[in-house]
Design a protein around this motif. Structure first.
Motif, short mmCIF file in Angstrom:
data_model
loop_
_atom_site.label_atom_id
_atom_site.label_comp_id
_atom_site.label_asym_id
_atom_site.label_seq_id
_atom_site.Cartn_x
_atom_site.Cartn_y
_atom_site.Cartn_z
N LYS A 37 0.83 -1.21 0.00
CA LYS A 37 0.00 0.00 0.00
C LYS A 37 0.87 1.26 0.00
O LYS A 37 0.63 2.19 -0.78
CB LYS A 37 -0.93 0.00 1.22
CG LYS A 37 -1.82 1.20 1.29
CD LYS A 37 -2.71 1.18 2.52
CE LYS A 37 -3.54 2.45 2.54
NZ LYS A 37 -3.99 2.80 3.86
N VAL A 38 1.87 1.29 0.85
CA VAL A 38 2.75 2.46 0.93
C VAL A 38 3.49 2.64 -0.39
O VAL A 38 3.60 3.77 -0.90
CB VAL A 38 3.75 2.32 2.10
CG1 VAL A 38 4.82 3.39 2.06
CG2 VAL A 38 3.00 2.36 3.44
N LYS A 39 3.98 1.56 -0.98
CA LYS A 39 4.70 1.66 -2.26
C LYS A 39 3.78 2.11 -3.39
O LYS A 39 4.20 2.88 -4.25
CB LYS A 39 5.37 0.33 -2.59
CG LYS A 39 6.59 0.07 -1.74
CD LYS A 39 7.30 -1.20 -2.14
CE LYS A 39 8.58 -1.36 -1.34
NZ LYS A 39 9.33 -2.56 -1.73
N MET A 40 2.54 1.65 -3.39
CA MET A 40 1.59 2.09 -4.41
C MET A 40 1.31 3.58 -4.27
O MET A 40 1.21 4.30 -5.27
CB MET A 40 0.30 1.27 -4.33
CG MET A 40 0.46 -0.15 -4.85
SD MET A 40 -0.96 -1.22 -4.60
CE MET A 40 -2.28 -0.30 -5.34
N GLU A 41 1.19 4.04 -3.04
CA GLU A 41 0.98 5.48 -2.81
C GLU A 41 2.19 6.28 -3.26
O GLU A 41 2.04 7.37 -3.81
CB GLU A 41 0.67 5.73 -1.33
CG GLU A 41 -0.69 5.24 -0.90
CD GLU A 41 -0.93 5.31 0.60
OE1 GLU A 41 -0.02 5.75 1.34
OE2 GLU A 41 -2.03 4.92 1.03
N LEU A 42 3.39 5.73 -3.03
CA LEU A 42 4.61 6.40 -3.50
C LEU A 42 4.63 6.51 -5.02
O LEU A 42 4.95 7.56 -5.57
CB LEU A 42 5.84 5.63 -3.04
CG LEU A 42 6.41 5.97 -1.67
CD1 LEU A 42 7.49 4.97 -1.28
CD2 LEU A 42 6.95 7.37 -1.65
N GLN A 43 4.29 5.41 -5.69
CA GLN A 43 4.26 5.42 -7.15
C GLN A 43 3.22 6.40 -7.67
O GLN A 43 3.47 7.11 -8.64
CB GLN A 43 4.00 4.02 -7.68
CG GLN A 43 5.16 3.07 -7.47
CD GLN A 43 4.82 1.63 -7.83
OE1 GLN A 43 3.66 1.29 -8.03
NE2 GLN A 43 5.84 0.79 -7.90
N ALA A 44 2.08 6.45 -7.04
CA ALA A 44 1.02 7.37 -7.46
C ALA A 44 1.47 8.81 -7.29
O ALA A 44 1.22 9.65 -8.16
CB ALA A 44 -0.26 7.11 -6.67
N SER A 45 2.17 9.11 -6.20
CA SER A 45 2.62 10.48 -5.99
C SER A 45 3.73 10.84 -6.97
O SER A 45 3.83 11.99 -7.39
CB SER A 45 3.10 10.69 -4.55
OG SER A 45 4.28 9.97 -4.29
#
Length: 126
Positions: free
Chosen positions: A111-119
Motif C-alpha cells: 500500500k505504501v509503495k503504491m501510494e509512493l508510485q502514485a505520488s
C-alpha cells in the motif's frame, strides 16, 4: 492513519513481543532468550519508527525491516521448539502469529509503495 498505535499489525506485534518476554522469563540460556526477545521487540519498534519518519519511502523501509525481523523470529521459534526451550503448542501459536503479522506487513508495504508510485506519477505529470 496518523498514529502507529492505531495499526492492528503494531498492536499484534506488541502483544507477541510481550508474550515472548513472559514465556521465556525463566529461560537460563540468556543468549537465546536475548536474541529471540530482541527479534520480537524489533517488529513493533520498526513499525513505530517508520511511522515517525518524515517520508513514505522511509516508512516502507522500516516496514521491510519489521517484516525481516518477523522472519528472524520465526526461525528462532523453530530452533527453540527443536531444542526444547519452547513448548510445541506455544511455538506453533507464535509461528502462526508471526506469519499473520508478516502478511499484514506485506500488505501495508504494498500500500505504501503504491501510494509512493502514485505520488511520483502526479509529480511528473505535465
Amino acid at each position: 492513519m496518523s498514529r502507529f498505535e492505531d495499526l492492528v499489525v503494531w498492536q499484534r506485534a506488541v502483544s507477541l513481543s510481550a508474550n515472548l518476554y513472559k514465556e521465556l522469563a525463566g529461560l537460563k540460556d540468556f543468549g537465546f532468550r536475548d536474541q529471540i526477545t530482541r527479534a520480537g521487540l524489533s517488529i513493533p519498534s520498526n513499525i513505530a519508527e517508520g511511522y515517525e519518519r518524515n517520508s513514505s519511502k522511509e516508512l516502507a523501509n522500516f516496514l521491510n525491516y519489521a517484516k525481516g525481523s518477523a522472519g528472524e523470529l520465526r526461525t528462532q521459534i523453530y530452533i527453540g521448539i527443536e531444542v526444547g526451550y519452547i513448548e510445541r503448542a506455544v511455538g506453533d501459536a507464535w509461528l502462526l502469529e508471526c506469519e499473520e503479522i508478516s502478511k499484514m506487513l506485506y500488505g501495508l508495504i504494498r500500500k505504501v509503495k503504491m501510494e509512493l508510485q502514485a505520488s511520483d506519477v502526479l509529480t511528473f505529470n505535465f
